[in-house]
Design a protein around this motif. Structure first.
Motif, mmCIF file in Angstrom:
data_model
loop_
_atom_site.group_PDB
_atom_site.id
_atom_site.type_symbol
_atom_site.label_atom_id
_atom_site.label_comp_id
_atom_site.label_asym_id
_atom_site.label_seq_id
_atom_site.Cartn_x
_atom_site.Cartn_y
_atom_site.Cartn_z
ATOM 1 N N ILE A 53 0.871 -1.178 0.000
ATOM 2 C CA ILE A 53 0.000 0.000 0.000
ATOM 3 C C ILE A 53 0.902 1.220 0.000
ATOM 4 O O ILE A 53 1.724 1.402 0.900
ATOM 5 C CB ILE A 53 -0.932 0.028 1.230
ATOM 6 N N GLU A 54 0.761 2.039 -1.002
ATOM 7 C CA GLU A 54 1.571 3.256 -1.061
ATOM 8 C C GLU A 54 1.004 4.285 -0.099
ATOM 9 O O GLU A 54 -0.182 4.581 -0.121
ATOM 10 C CB GLU A 54 1.591 3.820 -2.486
ATOM 11 N N LEU A 55 1.874 4.798 0.729
ATOM 12 C CA LEU A 55 1.484 5.822 1.697
ATOM 13 C C LEU A 55 2.259 7.092 1.413
ATOM 14 O O LEU A 55 3.461 7.047 1.117
ATOM 15 C CB LEU A 55 1.784 5.361 3.126
ATOM 16 N N THR A 56 1.568 8.200 1.520
ATOM 17 C CA THR A 56 2.266 9.482 1.410
ATOM 18 C C THR A 56 2.997 9.744 2.713
ATOM 19 O O THR A 56 2.737 9.076 3.738
ATOM 20 C CB THR A 56 1.264 10.633 1.155
ATOM 21 N N ALA A 57 3.874 10.713 2.708
ATOM 22 C CA ALA A 57 4.594 11.081 3.925
ATOM 23 C C ALA A 57 3.609 11.510 5.015
ATOM 24 O O ALA A 57 3.781 11.174 6.189
ATOM 25 C CB ALA A 57 5.595 12.193 3.631
ATOM 26 N N GLU A 58 2.551 12.202 4.608
ATOM 27 C CA GLU A 58 1.540 12.646 5.580
ATOM 28 C C GLU A 58 0.801 11.444 6.179
ATOM 29 O O GLU A 58 0.561 11.388 7.389
ATOM 30 C CB GLU A 58 0.539 13.597 4.925
ATOM 31 N N GLN A 59 0.421 10.484 5.338
ATOM 32 C CA GLN A 59 -0.271 9.294 5.832
ATOM 33 C C GLN A 59 0.627 8.514 6.788
ATOM 34 O O GLN A 59 0.170 8.065 7.847
ATOM 35 C CB GLN A 59 -0.684 8.391 4.662
ATOM 36 N N ARG A 60 1.891 8.335 6.430
ATOM 37 C CA ARG A 60 2.837 7.620 7.289
ATOM 38 C C ARG A 60 2.961 8.344 8.629
ATOM 39 O O ARG A 60 2.956 7.716 9.682
ATOM 40 C CB ARG A 60 4.188 7.510 6.585
ATOM 41 N N ALA A 61 3.064 9.663 8.603
ATOM 42 C CA ALA A 61 3.184 10.447 9.840
ATOM 43 C C ALA A 61 1.938 10.283 10.715
ATOM 44 O O ALA A 61 2.040 10.128 11.937
ATOM 45 C CB ALA A 61 3.428 11.917 9.522
#
Length: 124
Positions: A53-61
């Motif tokens: 699942i690709e996560l953006t930096a914001e989603q990961r944070a």
């Protein structure tokens, strides 16, 4: 086997059992697999939830912040359970003490005090 030795072994077994049960409860509550930690190449089990699942930096944070809050809540939960665990241990000590002859109780009490003095007073 002397009575004092038998009580000591029972005390040790009780301490080990309470510790093991507490550890198993934490492991179950957090969904931990300790063997993953032993295998350096293993991916932590929770990261598998996001595999592929690709996560953006914001989603990961945001996910990391959620995990951090969860850890704080779980730590608070277990800290709140420590008095209950201590009551269980204290009750078992009272039961063990009642089995002893009066002259052995003083020695048992001294050993329990020593054991408690070695226990950490709060979590590190």
């Amino acid at each position: 086997m002397s009575r004092a030795r038998a009580v000591g072994m029972l005390l040790l077994a009780t301490t080990f059992t309470v510790g093991a049960l507490g550890g198993m409860a934490v492991e179950e509550a957090m969904g931990l697999d300790w063997f993953d930690f032993l295998d350096e190449d293993a991916t932590p089990s929770e990261d598998r939830l996001f595999a592929g699942i690709e996560l953006t930096a914001e989603q990961r944070a945001r996910i990391d912040a959620i995990r951090e809050r969860r850890e704080d809540r779980l730590e608070a939960y277990w800290d709140s359970r420590l008095p209950e665990i201590q009551r269980v241990v204290d009750h078992s000590y009272d039961e063990m003490r009642a089995v002893l002859a009066p002259d052995a109780r003083a020695e048992f009490d001294r050993r329990v005090r020593e054991l408690r003095a070695r226990a950490p007073s709060d979590r590190d």
